[in-house]
Design an enzyme around this catalytic site. Sequence first.
Site, mmCIF file in Angstrom:
data_model
loop_
_atom_site.group_PDB
_atom_site.id
_atom_site.type_symbol
_atom_site.label_atom_id
_atom_site.label_comp_id
_atom_site.label_asym_id
_atom_site.label_seq_id
_atom_site.Cartn_x
_atom_site.Cartn_y
_atom_site.Cartn_z
ATOM 1 N N TYR A 190 0.811 -1.252 -0.006
ATOM 2 C CA TYR A 190 0.041 0.045 0.146
ATOM 3 C C TYR A 190 0.789 1.262 0.037
ATOM 4 C CZ TYR A 190 -3.597 -3.409 0.494
ATOM 5 O OH TYR A 190 -4.503 -4.678 0.410
ATOM 6 N N ARG A 237 3.760 -1.521 10.866
ATOM 7 C CA ARG A 237 3.643 -2.753 10.351
ATOM 8 C C ARG A 237 4.472 -2.635 8.979
ATOM 9 N NH1 ARG A 237 -0.957 -6.946 8.371
ATOM 10 N NH2 ARG A 237 -0.355 -8.709 9.604
ATOM 11 N N GLY A 327 -3.985 -14.051 12.334
ATOM 12 C CA GLY A 327 -5.016 -13.279 11.442
ATOM 13 C C GLY A 327 -5.929 -14.171 11.189
HETATM 14 C C1 PHB Z 1 -6.906 -7.184 1.984
HETATM 15 O O1 PHB Z 1 -8.200 -6.460 1.822
HETATM 16 O O2 PHB Z 1 -6.902 -8.270 1.305
HETATM 17 C C2 PHB Z 1 -5.934 -6.586 2.479
HETATM 18 C C3 PHB Z 1 -6.097 -5.494 3.204
HETATM 19 C C4 PHB Z 1 -4.834 -5.033 4.088
HETATM 20 C C5 PHB Z 1 -3.804 -5.591 4.018
HETATM 21 C C6 PHB Z 1 -3.747 -6.837 3.261
HETATM 22 C C7 PHB Z 1 -4.991 -7.167 2.580
HETATM 23 O O3 PHB Z 1 -2.697 -5.301 4.610
#
Ligand code: PHB
Length: 368
Positions: A190, A237, A327
Site C-alpha cells: 500500500y 507494520r 490473522g
Molecule cells: C485485503 O483487503 O485483502 C488486505 C487489506 C490489507 C492488507 C492486506 C490485505 O494489509
Amino acid sequence: MSNASAAAAARTDLFDPVQLGPYTLANRIVMAPLTRSRADDAGVPGELQAKYYAQRSSAGLIISEATNISPQGKGYIRTPGIWSPEQVAGWKLTTKAVHDKGSRIFLQLWHVGRISHPDLQPGGALPVAPSAVLAVNQQAYTYEGFKPLVTPRALETAEIPGIIADYARGAKNALDAGFDGVEIHSANGYLLQQFLSDKTNKRDDRYGGSIENRTRIVVEVVDAVTKVCGSDRVGIRLSPLTTFGDIGDSNPEPLYLSLIEQINPYKLAYLHVIEGETRGDRNPAGGFDLQKLHRAFNGLYMVNNNYTLELALEAREKKLADLIAFGRPFISNPDLVERLRDGAPLTPADPDTFYAGEERGYTDYPSL
Ligand code: PHB
C-alpha cells in the site's frame, strides 16, 4: 486442559501478561488486522463490528482492520474510515465493547495508494502513488464487482504534507474514538510501501531515489503520528519480503535496516513484521534473515504469517519475537486464545465470507 497442552503451557510465557507501552496486555497473542468489509458505504462501523471485536477480546491486543485515513486512501468497498465524525462515533462502540471485556485495541491507519480504482475515489479521480506505475495483474473490488487497476497519478511533492496531515488526523480521531493506540500500515504494497520500494518509487524529488529519500515519508508519518499519540501508543507494520500488490524492492535488507535505524529514536511501542510472502511462503527465495530487523529494533517485536501454536511456542522459546499476531484463525475462532492454551481444535475459516456476509462468517462462529 490436556496433559500435552498443560506441559506446553508450563514451558511458555505465551499466555502470560506482557507490558506494551503503558498497557499490561493479558497475553502475548495479538489479533492481526483483517479486512472484513462490513462498514457502511460511508465507512462507518457500528454494533456489528463492536460485537465481532468484543468476541475476540481474549487476545492480549487487537489491531483493527485496515482503516482509511481519507477518502483518497480507500481501495475496497465497505472498508471503514477514520476521517469523519460519524466514523469516530461508530468506532466508539467497538472500543467500549473491547475495553468492557478487558482487552486493548489499536487502530490501523491505512492509505492504499495505487491499489484503488476511480470508482472508489472522490470525483472518480485517479488513485495516487509515488509514481505513475501500474500494479500489474491486480483487480479492484468496486461496487460493480472486480475491475482491473489503472495506472495511478504520481503525487506532487507539495501534496505530501497533506497526506502526512491525514495520518495525523487519523491518529487524533482514533484516540477520540477510544483506541489505545495506532498501527501505521507500511506493508502489503500500500501507499507507504510504494514509497519505500524501488519497484514503485521512481521519483526524483526528496521522496525518491536514495534509501534516505524513499524512507522519508514513513519517518515523517512516524514523526507526525507520535506527536499526536505519544510514542508508546504507536506501532508500525512492515512486510519487507512480500510481493503482495505487485510490490518489491531490489535490495530490501539495507532499506529496512535503514528505516529501523531512523525510527528507533521515536521509541515506538512495537514493530510488526509479516514474515515472508503475505498469506504465503514464510521463507521465500531471495529473502534475508528478518531477525536482523528484530535485533536492530528497540521496542517489542511482533511477528505474523501463518502462525500455529507450535510456531508461536517456538518463537517464544527461542526469543524470536515478543508478540505473535494471528490473522485468519481469529476469523473462525473467536476464543482463539483459550483454544490455543487448551490445545483445542481450531475451526477452519470460510473464505467466501471473508469480505461479505454481514453477521454470517463474522459474528456467528461459535466459541467452545
Ligand atoms: C485485503 O483487503 O485483502 C488486505 C487489506 C490489507 C492488507 C492486506 C490485505 O494489509
